[in-house]
Every structure is written in C-alpha cells, then in structure tokens.
Design an enzyme around this catalytic site. Structure first.
Site, PDB file in Angstrom:
ATOM      1  N   ASP A  47     -62.246 -19.603  -5.172  1.00  0.00           N
ATOM      2  CA  ASP A  47     -63.313 -20.562  -4.880  1.00  0.00           C
ATOM      3  C   ASP A  47     -63.874 -21.187  -6.170  1.00  0.00           C
ATOM      4  O   ASP A  47     -64.405 -20.484  -7.015  1.00  0.00           O
ATOM      5  CB  ASP A  47     -64.472 -19.866  -4.167  1.00  0.00           C
ATOM      6  N   HIS A  49     -66.135 -23.998  -5.990  1.00  0.00           N
ATOM      7  CA  HIS A  49     -67.516 -24.267  -5.589  1.00  0.00           C
ATOM      8  C   HIS A  49     -68.287 -25.121  -6.596  1.00  0.00           C
ATOM      9  O   HIS A  49     -69.379 -24.760  -7.042  1.00  0.00           O
ATOM     10  CB  HIS A  49     -68.263 -22.952  -5.353  1.00  0.00           C
ATOM     11  N   ASP A  82     -62.430 -23.909  -0.808  1.00  0.00           N
ATOM     12  CA  ASP A  82     -63.835 -23.943  -1.199  1.00  0.00           C
ATOM     13  C   ASP A  82     -63.993 -24.563  -2.585  1.00  0.00           C
ATOM     14  O   ASP A  82     -64.499 -23.951  -3.532  1.00  0.00           O
ATOM     15  CB  ASP A  82     -64.469 -22.546  -1.132  1.00  0.00           C
ATOM     16  N   ARG A  86     -72.493 -25.621  -3.574  1.00  0.00           N
ATOM     17  CA  ARG A  86     -73.109 -24.538  -4.355  1.00  0.00           C
ATOM     18  C   ARG A  86     -73.249 -24.875  -5.830  1.00  0.00           C
ATOM     19  O   ARG A  86     -74.334 -24.813  -6.381  1.00  0.00           O
ATOM     20  CB  ARG A  86     -72.354 -23.216  -4.172  1.00  0.00           C
ATOM     21  N   ASN A 115     -63.641 -23.202   4.198  1.00  0.00           N
ATOM     22  CA  ASN A 115     -64.617 -23.577   5.222  1.00  0.00           C
ATOM     23  C   ASN A 115     -65.607 -24.626   4.724  1.00  0.00           C
ATOM     24  O   ASN A 115     -66.042 -25.496   5.486  1.00  0.00           O
ATOM     25  CB  ASN A 115     -65.360 -22.338   5.740  1.00  0.00           C
ATOM     26  N   HIS A 116     -65.957 -24.605   3.441  1.00  0.00           N
ATOM     27  CA  HIS A 116     -66.859 -25.626   2.900  1.00  0.00           C
ATOM     28  C   HIS A 116     -66.164 -26.986   2.865  1.00  0.00           C
ATOM     29  O   HIS A 116     -66.769 -28.009   3.219  1.00  0.00           O
ATOM     30  CB  HIS A 116     -67.320 -25.229   1.504  1.00  0.00           C
ATOM     31  N   HIS A 242     -57.139 -19.457   3.440  1.00  0.00           N
ATOM     32  CA  HIS A 242     -58.442 -19.285   2.802  1.00  0.00           C
ATOM     33  C   HIS A 242     -59.145 -18.004   3.217  1.00  0.00           C
ATOM     34  O   HIS A 242     -59.618 -17.242   2.373  1.00  0.00           O
ATOM     35  CB  HIS A 242     -59.355 -20.479   3.099  1.00  0.00           C
ATOM     36  N   ARG A 275     -64.309 -13.313   8.422  1.00  0.00           N
ATOM     37  CA  ARG A 275     -64.525 -12.326   7.366  1.00  0.00           C
ATOM     38  C   ARG A 275     -64.211 -10.904   7.803  1.00  0.00           C
ATOM     39  O   ARG A 275     -63.854 -10.073   6.978  1.00  0.00           O
ATOM     40  CB  ARG A 275     -65.978 -12.375   6.888  1.00  0.00           C
TER      41      ARG A 275
END
Length: 292
Positions: A47, A49, A82, A86, A115-116, A242, A275
């Site tokens: 990730d 981010h 991702d 953030r 997912n982001h 992912h 998860r």
C-alpha cells in the site's frame, strides 16, 4: 489468500515491498501486456496510500539493490493496490506510476486495484459495475460513517453509483476535525486542490493519465511460470490479490475467473476488501506450488 501451503502477499504498509526471484522465462496470465519476457526478479510493492516521498525513496533503493540494468530491464514490479488516500500526495503517486512506462520502457509493471482505488474509481465512474449500488435508506452495519454521497448539482449522479463510491465521496464534520470518512479520501481531494466531495471538480482536476490508470487497474495478477523462492523452493507460481482469495464455498478457480474479468456485481468485493476469511493465513507454501 489461497489454500494450505500458500505464502500470502497481502499488501504491506506504505512503501513496503518483498521480492521473489524468477528463473529464466516468466509468463503472466492472459491479462499480461505482451509476450513472455526474460525476468530475474519480481518486486511486490504494498500500500502506497499517497506517500510519494516514500515511494520515490523505495524506488531508489530498489534500483541500488538490483542494479540499474536488472531493475529496468529484467524485473517485474507489481503494485498490490491502495495507491490513493490517507497520505498527502495521491496526485503525485498516480503521476509517478502512470509515468513509469515512459521513464522505463522495458520495465514490466502491473498494478492491482485496492479497496481505496476501487472506491475512488467507482466514485468517478471509471470502473464498470453490474451491480452493487446502495438501496434507498442504506445503513452500513460494519461501521459508523457519514451519510452516503449525494449529487447536489441536480444531475443525480449518485443514482446507480456503487456503494463504495458513495462512501468514498461522503463527508461530514460532526467530530470537529473537518471533512472525514472511512477512507480518509479528503487527502486525495486536497492533493488535487479540490473541495472534498466535489465530483465535477475532481474530474476536471485529474490529468487524463490518472483516469486511465484507475480505469485499467487489475483485480488479480498471475505469474504462471518461473517463480522461485529461496525460502520456499516448492513455490512455482504467484497469484496476487489485494485482500486475498476467500475461504468460502466458491472455488479458487471461480474466484479467479471473476477477478480476471473485473466483475463487479455486489456491494462488498471480498478479494478487494475482506480481512477475516482469507485462505491460508498465515502460510508457508500454498497449494500446488503457488505463492499467493
């Protein structure tokens, strides 16, 4: 993510990576961009981010460790999803990754959807969906969050939008910290100089290459031949998703078929978001020589 004997490649924290060596020829799945190529290393990047500075630092270290010629010409780099939210510079991260083919024309790069990224892509209408929109009066029982995004321009673009696109664009400031949601997507809006929740403003501010990148993200990356691992010599194949393949009643192959097709027909896509029900966590080596 897979079954007994799989070594999972779940995304790591910002700038995280691991490496698997490859023997002679390594061939990707039907979604690869071209013919089989000679490869010596597979780099998995976790990730990002929105952390451009960390990504640039990681890139520099990888080139030092692998050597310029090997890194640029004989390495497969897989971003595990991702990319956005953030951190402070999602726009810079997307520019960096979208620009890799021009800067490194011989490098093989694959980019997974997290997912982001999925939520951002569906908010912008860049990812095709067959279902998964939010019914009237939807309430998220998984966590408390702002009311779902609604189009205030009169165009009603929230109608038919995927649930997670509407979650991604939703904001409130009831907690006194400003506009927030579960994705921390306000950081992404800010990186483009756009007010959180402004769909039209974000579309106008994003360069075309950013939109193409989000629209092209893969749901699964498969490397079918030549994968080896010094610690687990049984490994011969890599499957990267992912959030992992699921240990439910759907077979691994059925899951892979849907992921290869980027099928979006429900509100919660567990391989991108799950998860708790991933296959084989923690492993050593997966089934039938697969590292996943």
């Amino acid at each position: 993510m897979l079954g007994s004997g799989v070594r999972p490649t779940r995304c790591q924290h910002s700038g995280g990576c691991s490496r698997y060596s490859t023997a002679t020829t390594m061939r990707g799945s039907s979604t690869t961009r071209g013919a089989a190529a000679e490869r010596e290393a597979v780099v998995l990047v976790g990730d990002v981010h929105g952390q451009l500075a960390k990504l640039e630092s990681l890139w520099t270290e990888l080139e030092k460790e692998l050597g310029t010629e090997r890194f640029e010409n004989r390495t497969l780099v897989v971003f595990l999803g991702d990319l956005v939210d953030r951190g402070p510079d999602t726009a810079g991260v997307l520019s960096f990754i979208a620009g890799i083919p021009e800067r490194y024309p011989d490098m093989d790069v694959r980019v997974l959807c997290g997912n982001h990224d999925f939520a951002m892509g569906t908010f912008l209408g860049l990812i095709h969906i067959e279902g998964g929109d939010a019914p009237l009066g939807f309430h998220n029982g998984r966590r408390a969050e702002p009311p779902l995004w609604e189009d205030g321009t009169g165009a009603a673009r929230h109608v038919g939008m995927h649930l997670h696109g509407r979650r991604w664009g939703a904001f409130c400031d009831d907690d006194g910290r400003g506009a927030t949601n579960a994705f921390a997507s306000h950081e992404t809006f800010a990186s483009y100089g756009v007010t959180p929740g402004d769909l039209n403003g974000l579309l106008a501010a994003m360069p075309p290459c950013h939109k193409r990148l989000l629209a092209s993200l893969e749901f699964v990356v498969e490397v079918d031949e030549g994968v080896t691992d010094d610690e687990f010599p049984e490994v011969r194949r890599l499957i990267a998703v992912h959030a992992g393949l699921e240990c439910d009643d759907v077979s691994v192959e059925q899951q892979l078929v849907a992921l290869r097709a980027r099928k979006v027909d429900r509100q919660w896509l567990e391989p991108l978001q799950g998860r708790s029900n991933c296959i084989g966590l923690p492993p050593p080596v997966l089934w039938d020589g697969v590292v996943g």
